[in-house]
Design an enzyme around this catalytic site. Structure first.
Site, PDB file in Angstrom:
ATOM      1  N   ARG A   1      29.732  51.546  42.405  1.00 56.08           N
ATOM      2  CA  ARG A   1      29.352  50.403  43.490  1.00 56.08           C
ATOM      3  C   ARG A   1      28.209  49.884  43.185  1.00 56.08           C
ATOM      4  O   ARG A   1      27.652  48.813  43.893  1.00 56.08           O
ATOM      5  CB  ARG A   1      29.373  51.136  44.817  1.00 56.08           C
ATOM      6  CG  ARG A   1      30.531  51.462  45.371  1.00 56.08           C
ATOM      7  CD  ARG A   1      30.768  51.704  46.854  1.00 56.08           C
ATOM      8  NE  ARG A   1      32.062  52.107  47.464  1.00 56.08           N
ATOM      9  CZ  ARG A   1      32.404  52.062  48.471  1.00 56.08           C
ATOM     10  NH1 ARG A   1      31.451  51.887  49.407  1.00 56.08           N
ATOM     11  NH2 ARG A   1      33.524  52.246  48.948  1.00 56.08           N
TER      12      ARG A   1
ATOM     13  N   LYS B   1      41.577  47.123  48.081  1.00 55.43           N
ATOM     14  CA  LYS B   1      41.739  48.116  46.892  1.00 55.43           C
ATOM     15  C   LYS B   1      42.594  49.192  47.122  1.00 55.43           C
ATOM     16  O   LYS B   1      43.365  49.730  46.243  1.00 55.43           O
ATOM     17  CB  LYS B   1      40.313  48.487  46.607  1.00 55.43           C
ATOM     18  CG  LYS B   1      39.473  47.075  46.211  1.00 55.43           C
ATOM     19  CD  LYS B   1      37.798  47.793  46.146  1.00 55.43           C
ATOM     20  CE  LYS B   1      37.399  48.643  47.243  1.00 55.43           C
ATOM     21  NZ  LYS B   1      37.063  47.822  48.323  1.00 55.43           N
TER      22      LYS B   1
ATOM     23  N   ARG C   1      39.293  54.869  62.595  1.00 61.03           N
ATOM     24  CA  ARG C   1      38.177  55.203  61.713  1.00 61.03           C
ATOM     25  C   ARG C   1      36.856  54.859  62.337  1.00 61.03           C
ATOM     26  O   ARG C   1      36.660  53.852  62.685  1.00 61.03           O
ATOM     27  CB  ARG C   1      38.383  54.159  60.531  1.00 61.03           C
ATOM     28  CG  ARG C   1      39.551  54.690  59.525  1.00 61.03           C
ATOM     29  CD  ARG C   1      39.533  54.345  58.129  1.00 61.03           C
ATOM     30  NE  ARG C   1      38.191  53.993  57.376  1.00 61.03           N
ATOM     31  CZ  ARG C   1      38.019  53.437  56.151  1.00 61.03           C
ATOM     32  NH1 ARG C   1      39.137  53.268  55.659  1.00 61.03           N
ATOM     33  NH2 ARG C   1      36.940  53.351  55.578  1.00 61.03           N
TER      34      ARG C   1
ATOM     35  N   ARG D   1      41.946  47.450  61.126  1.00 56.06           N
ATOM     36  CA  ARG D   1      42.177  48.907  60.533  1.00 56.06           C
ATOM     37  C   ARG D   1      41.549  50.030  61.219  1.00 56.06           C
ATOM     38  O   ARG D   1      42.046  51.115  61.558  1.00 56.06           O
ATOM     39  CB  ARG D   1      41.658  48.898  59.129  1.00 56.06           C
ATOM     40  CG  ARG D   1      41.414  50.367  58.302  1.00 56.06           C
ATOM     41  CD  ARG D   1      41.024  50.412  56.877  1.00 56.06           C
ATOM     42  NE  ARG D   1      39.697  50.122  56.996  1.00 56.06           N
ATOM     43  CZ  ARG D   1      38.926  49.805  55.978  1.00 56.06           C
ATOM     44  NH1 ARG D   1      39.473  49.993  54.698  1.00 56.06           N
ATOM     45  NH2 ARG D   1      37.510  50.033  55.843  1.00 56.06           N
TER      46      ARG D   1
ATOM     47  N   ARG E   1      27.792  47.379  55.855  1.00 57.08           N
ATOM     48  CA  ARG E   1      28.556  47.628  54.616  1.00 57.08           C
ATOM     49  C   ARG E   1      29.063  46.140  53.612  1.00 57.08           C
ATOM     50  O   ARG E   1      28.822  46.451  52.602  1.00 57.08           O
ATOM     51  CB  ARG E   1      30.035  48.134  54.814  1.00 57.08           C
ATOM     52  CG  ARG E   1      29.867  49.590  55.347  1.00 57.08           C
ATOM     53  CD  ARG E   1      31.218  50.267  56.041  1.00 57.08           C
ATOM     54  NE  ARG E   1      32.241  50.166  54.897  1.00 57.08           N
ATOM     55  CZ  ARG E   1      33.368  50.447  55.152  1.00 57.08           C
ATOM     56  NH1 ARG E   1      33.967  50.114  56.454  1.00 57.08           N
ATOM     57  NH2 ARG E   1      34.281  50.640  54.297  1.00 57.08           N
TER      58      ARG E   1
END
Length: 190
Positions: free
Chosen positions: A88, A13, A133, A127, A144
């Protein structure tokens, strides 16, 4: 145009929103980025956000709505924006619809980036290494994804019922995904 991107974490996204932002000349609003920025602040609000992000839970609707409504009131959003990671939940979508209706505005289009779960996990672990992260660990990734499928996936029906949903195959190259998105946006704009 006001466009909502829906898709599980790691679907792409953010990448596609940035490209579409340049194409349309409207702001890219990433609630994930806004929440991570708030999390870094040494404040009660920052600690509250950190508690949710670090365990893979969604931030409370009231908190997210406050951050988003403050942002979309800014002058650069007058001509539209791309929502990345928001709404969300059904409640957030309803609150957004109500807020926009008060301004005689609406969400014009919703893009669903569809990617299989196995690929999502692979992308997020990659990622985590590249971007360092701390919120992309195997445990938080699982949490998640569970949150997405139980709380966010119902938005697909919510927006399909409004005739706004466009499902995009997110397994193609970023260029092919963007071209599909671009064509659908152009068709929607008329």
């Amino acid at each position: 145009m006001r466009i909502v991107f829906i898709g599980p974490p790691g679907a792409g996204k953010g990448t596609q929103c940035k490209r579409l932002t340049e194409f349309l000349g409207i702001p890219h609003l990433s609630t994930g980025d806004m929440l991570r920025q708030t999390r870094r602040q040494d404040s009660a609000l920052g600690r509250l956000v950190a508690e949710h992000l670090d365990t893979g839970r969604l931030a409370p609707d009231y908190l997210v709505m406050r951050i988003v409504t403050n942002r979309i009131r800014q002058p650069d959003c007058k001509g539209g924006c791309l929502f990345d990671g928001f709404p969300r939940t059904i409640i957030q979508a309803q609150l957004l619809d109500e807020h926009l209706a008060e301004k005689e505005d609406r969400v014009d289009m919703v893009l669903d980036l569809a990617v299989p779960q196995e690929e999502l996990v692979k992308r997020m672990l990659h990622r985590a290494k590249i971007e360092n992260r701390s919120d992309d660990t195997p445990d938080t990734i699982d949490a998640r994804l569970r949150v997405f499928y139980t709380q966010t996936a119902p938005l697909l029906t919510y927006y399909a019922d409004q005739g706004k949903l466009e499902t995009i195959d997110g397994m193609r190259s970023p260029d092919d995904v963007f071209e599909d998105i671009r064509q659908r946006v152009l068709a929607k704009r008329g």
